[in-house]
Design an enzyme around this catalytic site. Structure first.
Site, PDB file in Angstrom:
ATOM      1  N   SER A  96       0.831  -1.199   0.000  1.00 52.31           N
ATOM      2  CA  SER A  96       0.000   0.000   0.000  1.00 52.31           C
ATOM      3  C   SER A  96       0.874   1.262   0.000  1.00 52.31           C
ATOM      4  O   SER A  96       1.634   1.477  -0.929  1.00 52.31           O
ATOM      5  CB  SER A  96      -0.974  -0.045   1.180  1.00 52.31           C
ATOM      6  N   ASP A 220     -10.005  -5.063  -4.579  1.00 57.06           N
ATOM      7  CA  ASP A 220      -9.465  -4.010  -3.717  1.00 57.06           C
ATOM      8  C   ASP A 220     -10.297  -2.732  -3.861  1.00 57.06           C
ATOM      9  O   ASP A 220     -10.402  -2.169  -4.945  1.00 57.06           O
ATOM     10  CB  ASP A 220      -8.007  -3.747  -4.111  1.00 57.06           C
ATOM     11  N   HIS A 248      -8.171  -5.359  -0.322  1.00 58.01           N
ATOM     12  CA  HIS A 248      -6.875  -4.719  -0.106  1.00 58.01           C
ATOM     13  C   HIS A 248      -5.956  -5.609   0.722  1.00 58.01           C
ATOM     14  O   HIS A 248      -4.742  -5.603   0.544  1.00 58.01           O
ATOM     15  CB  HIS A 248      -7.089  -3.370   0.583  1.00 58.01           C
TER      16      HIS A 248
END
Length: 268
Positions: A96, A220, A248
């Site tokens: 991320s 996601d 995610h």
């Protein structure tokens, strides 16, 4: 084994360093810390890899200064870790926001010490929509996270968790993961959210010259899968590994596949 490493501006970072073999540097996402890689911390040393987990400034056991939350500064922090540990043949794995920092590191520091790159649900090359970039999430979504951090950070993080996980975690795991985010500095949480909202890494992609694996959840809702395709098109030696049953949190939703695909990439 834990290291405390001083950066360019005398900020001290905590680095978990376990095992022997090929070093794998893990950069966590917003707004948790290196302990999000709990499973990899347990498994990789048993498989002959050296797990190196970095708490970014403002998070976990690292110092929590008032400044230094741009991708340039965070990439410079990573350079301090790589130099201190004398790493010259490592794999860099960023999740991320950590993926965005990894990309900036590869461009800003010419990939020093890194032989392979793994981008894990990366918030890159641009996290939010803009006039010339139709992917990502609306900027107002991030503004809402910032406002929530000021008003009730614990509740904001609880709500964020509902988007984060593709499969509902156990109550115990959810409490534990929430505690990782609450360990962060409120200031760092907000400052990094602004960086996520505003940064643009499109020009950095072409600087990446090492083999790159892009692991990304098809479902996601935080970093849409379209971002993986944009990254693949901009990185010369990139390969997408889709996670069809993940949001995610691909490291949790498909835990075994996540670790297996990382090891496959390490050994490729």
């Amino acid at each position: 084994m834990g290291h405390f490493i001083e950066t360019f501006d005398q900020t001290t970072l905590f680095v978990e360093d376990i095992g022997e073999g090929t070093p794998v540097i893990f950069l966590h996402g917003w707004p948790v810390n290196h302990r999000m890689f709990d499973h990899q911390m347990a498994v990789l040393p048993e498989k002959g890899y050296r797990f190196i987990g970095v708490d970014l400034r403002g998070f976990g056991k690292s110092d929590k200064p008032s400044s230094g939350y741009t991708y340039d500064a965070l990439a410079d922090d990573l350079r301090a870790v790589i130099d201190e540990l004398q790493l010259d043949d490592a794999v860099l794995a960023g999740f991320s926001m950590g993926g965005a920092i990894a990309i900036r590191y590869m461009a800003r520091h010419e990939g020093k010490g890194i032989r392979k790159l793994a981008l894990l649900g990366a918030a890159a090359p641009v996290f939010t929509e803009r006039d010339d970039f139709q992917f990502g999430i609306p900027k107002d979504n991030v503004n809402g996270l910032i406002e929530g951090s000021y008003e009730d950070r614990a509740k904001m993080l609880e709500d964020f968790g509902e988007l984060f996980f593709g499969h509902e975690p156990s109550e115990a795991y959810n409490r534990w993961f929430h505690s990782l985010a609450m360990d962060a500095s409120p200031h760092a949480t907000i400052a990094c959210a602004r960086t996520l909202r505003d940064a643009d890494l499109r020009d950095d992609l072409s600087a990446i010259e090492v083999p790159t694996a892009i692991l990304h959840g098809k479902n996601d809702e935080i970093c849409p899968f379209d971002l993986a395709e944009v990254m693949e098109s901009g990185i010369e030696a990139a390969e997408i590994v889709p996670f069809n049953d993940s949001g995610h949190s691909l490291f949790y939703d498909e835990r075994e596949k996540f670790t297996e695909e990382l090891i496959r990439f390490f050994e490729k």
